[in-house]
Design an enzyme around this catalytic site. Sequence first.
Site, PDB file in Angstrom:
ATOM      1  N   CYS A 103       0.785  -0.998  -0.024  1.00 17.51           N
ATOM      2  CA  CYS A 103      -0.115   0.166   0.149  1.00 17.51           C
ATOM      3  C   CYS A 103       0.779   1.050  -0.021  1.00 17.51           C
ATOM      4  O   CYS A 103       1.645   1.152   0.774  1.00 17.51           O
ATOM      5  CB  CYS A 103      -0.937   0.106   1.251  1.00 17.51           C
ATOM      6  SG  CYS A 103      -1.554   1.524   1.573  1.00 17.51           S
ATOM      7  N   CYS A 131      -3.379   7.631  -1.720  1.00 14.44           N
ATOM      8  CA  CYS A 131      -4.564   7.739  -2.328  1.00 14.44           C
ATOM      9  C   CYS A 131      -5.419   8.311  -1.601  1.00 14.44           C
ATOM     10  O   CYS A 131      -6.524   8.902  -2.084  1.00 14.44           O
ATOM     11  CB  CYS A 131      -4.930   6.322  -2.876  1.00 14.44           C
ATOM     12  SG  CYS A 131      -3.732   5.198  -3.439  1.00 14.44           S
ATOM     13  N   THR A 174      -4.280   4.941   7.370  1.00 16.49           N
ATOM     14  CA  THR A 174      -2.995   4.619   6.391  1.00 16.49           C
ATOM     15  C   THR A 174      -2.037   5.880   5.948  1.00 16.49           C
ATOM     16  O   THR A 174      -2.605   6.795   5.747  1.00 16.49           O
ATOM     17  CB  THR A 174      -4.025   4.273   5.027  1.00 16.49           C
ATOM     18  OG1 THR A 174      -4.660   3.087   5.307  1.00 16.49           O
ATOM     19  CG2 THR A 174      -2.643   3.870   4.012  1.00 16.49           C
ATOM     20  N   GLU A 178      -0.455   1.599   9.268  1.00 12.91           N
ATOM     21  CA  GLU A 178      -1.765   2.332   9.672  1.00 12.91           C
ATOM     22  C   GLU A 178      -1.563   2.456  11.237  1.00 12.91           C
ATOM     23  O   GLU A 178      -0.566   2.029  11.674  1.00 12.91           O
ATOM     24  CB  GLU A 178      -2.939   1.465   9.785  1.00 12.91           C
ATOM     25  CG  GLU A 178      -3.738   1.399   8.392  1.00 12.91           C
ATOM     26  CD  GLU A 178      -3.151   0.718   7.304  1.00 12.91           C
ATOM     27  OE1 GLU A 178      -2.307  -0.332   7.771  1.00 12.91           O
ATOM     28  OE2 GLU A 178      -3.531   0.975   5.982  1.00 12.91           O
ATOM     29  N   HIS A 208     -12.591   5.696  -2.987  1.00 13.44           N
ATOM     30  CA  HIS A 208     -12.013   4.734  -2.320  1.00 13.44           C
ATOM     31  C   HIS A 208     -12.061   3.254  -2.848  1.00 13.44           C
ATOM     32  O   HIS A 208     -11.183   2.428  -3.107  1.00 13.44           O
ATOM     33  CB  HIS A 208     -11.662   4.734  -0.927  1.00 13.44           C
ATOM     34  CG  HIS A 208     -10.208   4.630  -0.467  1.00 13.44           C
ATOM     35  ND1 HIS A 208      -9.021   5.045  -0.724  1.00 13.44           N
ATOM     36  CD2 HIS A 208      -9.767   3.562   0.489  1.00 13.44           C
ATOM     37  CE1 HIS A 208      -7.943   4.598  -0.274  1.00 13.44           C
ATOM     38  NE2 HIS A 208      -8.277   3.848   0.387  1.00 13.44           N
ATOM     39  N   TYR A 210      -9.062   0.722  -5.061  1.00 14.41           N
ATOM     40  CA  TYR A 210      -8.987  -0.666  -4.919  1.00 14.41           C
ATOM     41  C   TYR A 210      -8.802  -1.598  -6.109  1.00 14.41           C
ATOM     42  O   TYR A 210      -8.078  -2.506  -5.983  1.00 14.41           O
ATOM     43  CB  TYR A 210      -9.966  -1.466  -3.806  1.00 14.41           C
ATOM     44  CG  TYR A 210      -9.550  -0.979  -2.401  1.00 14.41           C
ATOM     45  CD1 TYR A 210      -8.761   0.066  -2.010  1.00 14.41           C
ATOM     46  CD2 TYR A 210     -10.024  -1.802  -1.201  1.00 14.41           C
ATOM     47  CE1 TYR A 210      -8.541   0.607  -0.759  1.00 14.41           C
ATOM     48  CE2 TYR A 210      -9.570  -1.567   0.099  1.00 14.41           C
ATOM     49  CZ  TYR A 210      -9.029  -0.281   0.336  1.00 14.41           C
ATOM     50  OH  TYR A 210      -8.689   0.059   1.585  1.00 14.41           O
ATOM     51  N   CYS A 251      -4.844  -0.332  -6.901  1.00 19.20           N
ATOM     52  CA  CYS A 251      -3.983  -0.774  -6.111  1.00 19.20           C
ATOM     53  C   CYS A 251      -3.866  -2.271  -5.846  1.00 19.20           C
ATOM     54  O   CYS A 251      -2.776  -3.082  -5.867  1.00 19.20           O
ATOM     55  CB  CYS A 251      -3.835  -0.036  -4.811  1.00 19.20           C
ATOM     56  SG  CYS A 251      -4.860  -0.468  -3.674  1.00 19.20           S
ATOM     57  N   GLU A 266      -7.064  -5.678   4.686  1.00 24.26           N
ATOM     58  CA  GLU A 266      -7.740  -4.195   4.241  1.00 24.26           C
ATOM     59  C   GLU A 266      -8.570  -4.373   3.068  1.00 24.26           C
ATOM     60  O   GLU A 266      -9.372  -3.515   2.830  1.00 24.26           O
ATOM     61  CB  GLU A 266      -6.384  -3.247   3.958  1.00 24.26           C
ATOM     62  CG  GLU A 266      -6.747  -1.965   3.768  1.00 24.26           C
ATOM     63  CD  GLU A 266      -5.827  -1.089   3.000  1.00 24.26           C
ATOM     64  OE1 GLU A 266      -4.910  -1.460   2.197  1.00 24.26           O
ATOM     65  OE2 GLU A 266      -5.941   0.193   3.314  1.00 24.26           O
TER      66      GLU A 266
HETATM   67 FE1  SF4 Z   1      -3.208   1.816  -0.092  1.00 21.87          FE
HETATM   68 FE2  SF4 Z   1      -4.750   1.119  -2.000  1.00 21.87          FE
HETATM   69 FE3  SF4 Z   1      -5.836   2.747  -0.203  1.00 21.87          FE
HETATM   70 FE4  SF4 Z   1      -3.783   3.615  -2.064  1.00 21.87          FE
HETATM   71  S1  SF4 Z   1      -5.945   2.635  -2.537  1.00 21.87           S
HETATM   72  S2  SF4 Z   1      -4.146   3.931   0.245  1.00 21.87           S
HETATM   73  S3  SF4 Z   1      -2.504   1.566  -2.080  1.00 21.87           S
HETATM   74  S4  SF4 Z   1      -5.073   0.565   0.030  1.00 21.87           S
HETATM   75 FE    FE Z   2      -7.040   1.652   2.469  1.00 18.28          FE
END
Ligand code: SF4
Ligand code: FE
Length: 482
Positions: free
Chosen positions: A99, A103, A190, A256, A291, A295, A298, A446
């Site tokens: 991660c 983001c 995060t 986190e 968000h 996902y 990422c 997560e």
């Molecule tokens: Fe982390 Fe993915 Fe959230 Fe970006 S979108 S902060 S990489 S978990």
């Molecule tokens: Fe996240």
Amino acid sequence: ALMTGNEYVESLRKLNMEVYIFGERVKSPVDHPIIRPSLNSVKMTYDLAQEPEYEELMTATSHLTGKKINRFAHIHQSTEDLVKKVKMQRLLGQKTASCFQRCVGMDAFNACYSTTYDMDKKLGTNYHEKLKKYIVYCQENDLTVDGAMTDPKGDRGLAPSAQADPDMFLHIVERREDGIVVRGAKAHQTGIVNSHEVLVMPTLSMTEADKDYSVCFAVPTDTKGIKMIYGRQSCDTRKLEGSKVDVGNPKFGGHEALVVFDNVFVPNDRIFMCGEYEFSNSLVERFAGFHRQSYGGCKVGVGDVLIGATALISDYNGTKKASHIKDKIIEMTHLNETLYCAGIACSSEGHKTAAGSYEIDLLLANVCKQNVTRFPYEIARLAEDIAGGILVTLPSEADLNSKEVGHYVEKYLKGVATVPTVTRMKVLRFIENLTLGTAAVGYRTESLHGAGSPQAQRIMISRQSNLEAKKQLVKDILDIDI
Ligand code: SF4
Ligand code: FE
């Protein structure tokens, strides 16, 4: 101007954040061996923006200043921007297998941008202009901003204002001429220790009784009263042992923390919601939507690396020709690309908001995240299947280097003759890191709970499913008119 990766690291070093690990204050978070890999992941968002090859994905033109900015600070101006966002996230997942944290701020900016516009229009407030100034400040200085939404929540059956302890949701404790004072905490934040700023939002729909809990604002992460208590990850202290092999991913990671706001002062120009409870729902819904889209980028990038590691270990184990191995890798790819499909689809099916920015298709973003609550687990299961039991019984690097038993480890843990034992061990540890170690935080749990737990998506899917229209389709075909 855009910062280089090294400038980013130095800029963080200058902050005086209050970070705690194992009960002790960390003097220099940037140099702490447990934190450092996570910093390297965020650094990658700066490094790649410097490379001509990635400029298209990693940077954008600010609609506020016309200048080139990092895409992580961008307000999406088209569905093409939304698609590029997902592609950028896949790229970073591929480069870090972690991660990369930046983001949440991007998603918070975009959710706040359209919500403050709607708020001002309906209520005559002036949050949108203030937010724009703040966004320009972050763009110009190329800052990493942490979006903070999730409160500890206490008794899940009670509203914020009905909790036995009034601090279970972050709230305003004092209204002053020059600003407000807030108290509470945000959980699972995060990347907070690697961020310059934190943008705080409410975590659920509020009613009038929760007015003081309906608050949105931004402050620097080293503001007085902010305390970060670093979250443990499975196998985290391996990073203190000094073995690059045993940690699995010696370069990158995520983190986190529990972030406490102990009477933190927020000046007026950094307040973007202050009691307008009727807008907290749209802020939450939009942030979650963005968000959930994230996902689909990422986790797919991280999945690419896990699939690569699995194919590699089957090469090293000598199993790559077995048809069931090939088929399992096909299945992993199928699942991973299915995640990507929804990430791209909710982006290209996005639409313009009243504020002029673009947001994702909410139904498809929720379908995307719902898939993410399942497929990485199956991909991880198949990786463990192909890697073999040695994944969890492997001796340490120190044993490999031991005078007494090193030659046994070397001899008996060899797979195909052409690959050194240590290379096979590295790849096994890398898979272990993603499926059971520090990176499993990001890739597994997560994936389940981040951006909202599975049931939250099912509620959104149900709201967006338009069953009446679907029933009407049948009625039209069958000439039913009741
Ligand atoms: Fe982390 Fe993915 Fe959230 Fe970006 S979108 S902060 S990489 S978990
Ligand atoms: Fe996240």
